[in-house]
Scaffold this active site. Structure first.
Site, PDB file in Angstrom:
ATOM      1  N   ASN A  17      14.523   4.920  42.834  1.00  0.00           N
ATOM      2  CA  ASN A  17      13.250   4.329  42.392  1.00  0.00           C
ATOM      3  C   ASN A  17      12.860   4.923  41.039  1.00  0.00           C
ATOM      4  OD1 ASN A  17      11.617   6.810  42.846  1.00  0.00           O
ATOM      5  ND2 ASN A  17      12.281   6.471  44.957  1.00  0.00           N
TER       6      ASN A  17
ATOM      7  N   LYS B 119       1.184  10.452  59.971  1.00  0.00           N
ATOM      8  CA  LYS B 119       2.024  11.609  59.640  1.00  0.00           C
ATOM      9  C   LYS B 119       1.302  12.934  59.901  1.00  0.00           C
ATOM     10  CE  LYS B 119       4.554   8.855  56.224  1.00  0.00           C
ATOM     11  NZ  LYS B 119       5.605   8.870  55.211  1.00  0.00           N
TER      12      LYS B 119
ATOM     13  N   ASP C 296      13.400   5.182  51.032  1.00  0.00           N
ATOM     14  CA  ASP C 296      13.189   4.918  52.459  1.00  0.00           C
ATOM     15  C   ASP C 296      14.497   4.577  53.161  1.00  0.00           C
ATOM     16  OD1 ASP C 296      10.411   5.350  52.601  1.00  0.00           O
ATOM     17  OD2 ASP C 296      10.081   3.468  51.518  1.00  0.00           O
TER      18      ASP C 296
ATOM     19  N   PHE D  17       1.492  12.014  49.592  1.00  0.00           N
ATOM     20  CA  PHE D  17       1.131  11.028  48.581  1.00  0.00           C
ATOM     21  C   PHE D  17       1.384   9.657  49.208  1.00  0.00           C
ATOM     22  CE2 PHE D  17       0.451  12.482  44.118  1.00  0.00           C
ATOM     23  CZ  PHE D  17       0.401  13.832  44.374  1.00  0.00           C
TER      24      PHE D  17
HETATM   25  O1  PMT Z   1       7.293  11.043  39.643  1.00  0.00           O
HETATM   26  P1  PMT Z   1       6.296  10.324  38.779  1.00  0.00           P
HETATM   27  O2  PMT Z   1       6.965   9.359  37.805  1.00  0.00           O
HETATM   28  O3  PMT Z   1       5.349  11.253  38.106  1.00  0.00           O
HETATM   29  O4  PMT Z   1       5.425   9.369  39.740  1.00  0.00           O
HETATM   30  C1  PMT Z   1       4.563   9.944  40.674  1.00  0.00           C
HETATM   31  C2  PMT Z   1       4.600   9.195  42.004  1.00  0.00           C
HETATM   32  C3  PMT Z   1       4.030   7.793  41.820  1.00  0.00           C
HETATM   33  C4  PMT Z   1       6.042   9.101  42.539  1.00  0.00           C
HETATM   34  C5  PMT Z   1       3.736  10.052  43.004  1.00  0.00           C
HETATM   35  O5  PMT Z   1       2.452  10.148  42.495  1.00  0.00           O
HETATM   36  C6  PMT Z   1       3.705   9.422  44.390  1.00  0.00           C
HETATM   37  O6  PMT Z   1       2.899   8.552  44.686  1.00  0.00           O
HETATM   38  N1  PMT Z   1       4.630   9.887  45.270  1.00  0.00           N
HETATM   39  C7  PMT Z   1       4.839   9.358  46.607  1.00  0.00           C
HETATM   40  C8  PMT Z   1       5.670   8.112  46.523  1.00  0.00           C
HETATM   41  C9  PMT Z   1       6.068   7.597  47.894  1.00  0.00           C
HETATM   42  O7  PMT Z   1       7.190   7.702  48.248  1.00  0.00           O
HETATM   43  O8  PMT Z   1       5.085   7.171  48.618  1.00  0.00           O
HETATM   44  P2  PMT Z   1       5.300   6.542  50.122  1.00  0.00           P
HETATM   45  O9  PMT Z   1       4.023   5.865  50.388  1.00  0.00           O
HETATM   46  O10 PMT Z   1       6.558   5.775  50.180  1.00  0.00           O
HETATM   47  O11 PMT Z   1       5.474   7.829  51.017  1.00  0.00           O
HETATM   48  C10 PMT Z   1       4.364   8.492  51.646  1.00  0.00           C
HETATM   49  C11 PMT Z   1       4.616   9.979  51.738  1.00  0.00           C
HETATM   50  O12 PMT Z   1       5.707  10.238  52.648  1.00  0.00           O
HETATM   51  C12 PMT Z   1       4.994  10.661  50.438  1.00  0.00           C
HETATM   52  O13 PMT Z   1       4.341  11.910  50.392  1.00  0.00           O
HETATM   53  C13 PMT Z   1       6.502  10.822  50.537  1.00  0.00           C
HETATM   54  O14 PMT Z   1       6.951  11.978  49.831  1.00  0.00           O
HETATM   55  C14 PMT Z   1       6.711  10.986  52.032  1.00  0.00           C
HETATM   56  N2  PMT Z   1       8.012  10.473  52.511  1.00  0.00           N
HETATM   57  C15 PMT Z   1       8.319   9.151  52.402  1.00  0.00           C
HETATM   58  C16 PMT Z   1       9.515   8.683  52.899  1.00  0.00           C
HETATM   59  C17 PMT Z   1      10.403   9.580  53.544  1.00  0.00           C
HETATM   60  N3  PMT Z   1      11.552   9.184  54.009  1.00  0.00           N
HETATM   61  N4  PMT Z   1      10.068  10.880  53.624  1.00  0.00           N
HETATM   62  C18 PMT Z   1       8.893  11.340  53.132  1.00  0.00           C
HETATM   63  O15 PMT Z   1       8.597  12.534  53.243  1.00  0.00           O
END
Ligand code: PMT
Length: 402
Positions: free
Chosen positions: A210, A341, A279, A323
């Site tokens: 991504n 979570k 994911d 996040f």
């Molecule tokens: O890196 P930059 O260019 O500065 O951009 C910053 C950002 C947009 C990436 C950052 O601010 C951000 O939003 N990061 C989280 C992105 C994300 O994966 O969001 P999500 O909604 O898909 O995941 C939710 C949370 O679960 C996140 O904290 C993620 O780290 C965590 N996760 C998700 C999937 C997975 N398999 N394991 C996880 O731990």
């Protein structure tokens, strides 16, 4: 602290070939809002002229001890009193030796001795001088007295020798200046930050990933280190330099990130998951390059482990900050993620606009807390947002809310 607005910084330049690098340091200090006053020793002026520093600082450069700024102010005392921070860069063995022995015989050493501000010293010298026991003793003595040092780096030295003695990069000295003026409200805490994307390989040359650049996570790691925390940065592939004082753990895939996070989590007080974990990953990684034989191909994907959900399910877990990157229904989806979570706090990112989120310099977010409180953070630099997030974490950890 992520800028030096309203701070008075005295930049003292002593004689060495690295004196020209103090110009770049001055630029970083003024860009960040500091009012910078430069002192130059006589030997520094052999390498670079005061006019360069005067032009860039918009302040007169101090070279002489007995120079009255006004009828009532004595130059070195006035500067020493006004300084919020004193930076000596480059600092020669001679200047460091004089400071360590309490010798005050020129504008630089007299002002250092008279100041109550923190003093940050960036040495630059020949490697044999740097390892000389006399120099080592001087540095150790100043360290014991609370003087701060930014160690020189290894490389080819101007004198022809190779080794440690090159002035640290201006960016590193600047970061140390910010750290010197930051409250240490996270001292004694261990904070793990995850940053960047993960890459899930299809074959030896292709992967699924991504647009995460790692900037948000690295800003958090940098700011936490400045505020005194021990920081572990688990990072996917990025082009960013590891922040000073941070322990890096570099990974590529989601499963590597999971293994790294789980192996360090037990020593953490806080985990902040800013990484954009892929994911899904290909069910199978081909060992040789997939050939372009067909007009269309199908790659079967399988779900990656949810690292954050795994942390949330731990019996004894650290303070957890997730996040959420969303393009719609920001608050609703983020709140759902926080609940599912089992998080203490979530930073909801609207990634539908190009000026924030993935690979942007700035970010805007909605902070949601476990007890239902929320806080809107308008568009700001990722450094500023990192400070805001850490302010809230420090308040929760130190129990001084309200
Ligand atoms: O890196 P930059 O260019 O500065 O951009 C910053 C950002 C947009 C990436 C950052 O601010 C951000 O939003 N990061 C989280 C992105 C994300 O994966 O969001 P999500 O909604 O898909 O995941 C939710 C949370 O679960 C996140 O904290 C993620 O780290 C965590 N996760 C998700 C999937 C997975 N398999 N394991 C996880 O731990």
């Amino acid at each position: 602290m992520n800028n030096l607005k309203d701070k008075c910084v005295v930049l003292a330049v002593s004689g060495g070939i690295a004196a020209y690098k103090a110009i770049e340091l001055l630029r970083l200090l003024t860009k960040s809002g500091a009012d910078v006053h430069v002192i130059m020793t006589r030997s520094a002026q052999e390498f670079i002229t005061p006019l360069s520093f005067q032009t860039l600082s918009s302040n007169p450069v101090h070279t002489e001890l007995f120079n009255l700024i006004s009828e009532r102010e004595i130059g070195h005392i006035s500067l020493a009193d006004r300084a919020d921070l004193f930076v000596v860069a480059p600092a020669t063995a001679n200047v460091i030796g004089k400071i360590a022995c309490g010798i005050a015989d020129d504008m630089l050493t007299t002002t250092v001795m008279a100041t109550k501000a923190p003093v940050l010293i960036a040495p630059a010298m020949n490697v044999n001088m740097y390892t000389n026991p006399i120099y080592r003793e001087n540095e150790a003595r100043l360290g014991r007295l609370g003087y701060l040092f930014v160690a020189p780096v290894c490389g080819a030295l101007a004198c022809g020798w190779e080794g440690q003695g090159k002035l640290a990069a201006p960016e590193v000295i600047f970061e140390a200046a910010l750290a010197a003026l930051s409250d240490k409200d996270l001292a004694g805490r261990t904070i793990m930050v995850t940053a960047g994307p993960t890459r899930e390989e299809i074959d030896p040359v292709r992967y699924v990933s991504n647009h995460s650049s790692g900037k948000m996570g690295y800003a958090l790691a940098r700011a936490a280190a400045r505020r005194g925390a021990s920081v572990i940065l688990v990072s996917g592939p990025t082009c960013l330099p590891v922040p000073t004082g941070v322990e890096p753990v570099l990974v590529v895939s989601a499963r590597e990130m999971q293994a790294a996070v789980m192996s360090h989590v037990n020593r953490c007080d806080v985990v902040i998951k800013a990484a954009a974990v892929a994911d899904y990953r290909p069910v199978e990684r081909k060992t040789t390059k997939v050939k372009k034989q067909h007009d269309a191909i199908t790659i079967e994907l399988v779900k990656n482990p949810d690292i954050l959900a795994g942390l949330g399910a731990m019996h004894q877990r650290p303070f957890l900050v997730g996040f959420a990157a969303e393009t719609d229904n920001l608050s609703e989806y983020a709140a759902k993620k926080m609940k599912e979570k089992n998080l203490d706090m979530i930073v909801a990112n609207d990634v539908s606009q190009a000026d924030a989120g993935f690979n942007a310099e700035n970010n805007r977010a909605l902070l949601l807390f476990r007890d239902g409180r929320s806080e809107d953070c308008p568009l700001m630099s990722k450094d500023a947002l990192a400070e805001r997030i850490l302010d809230r974490i420090a308040t929760e950890l130190n129990g001084d809310r309200g």
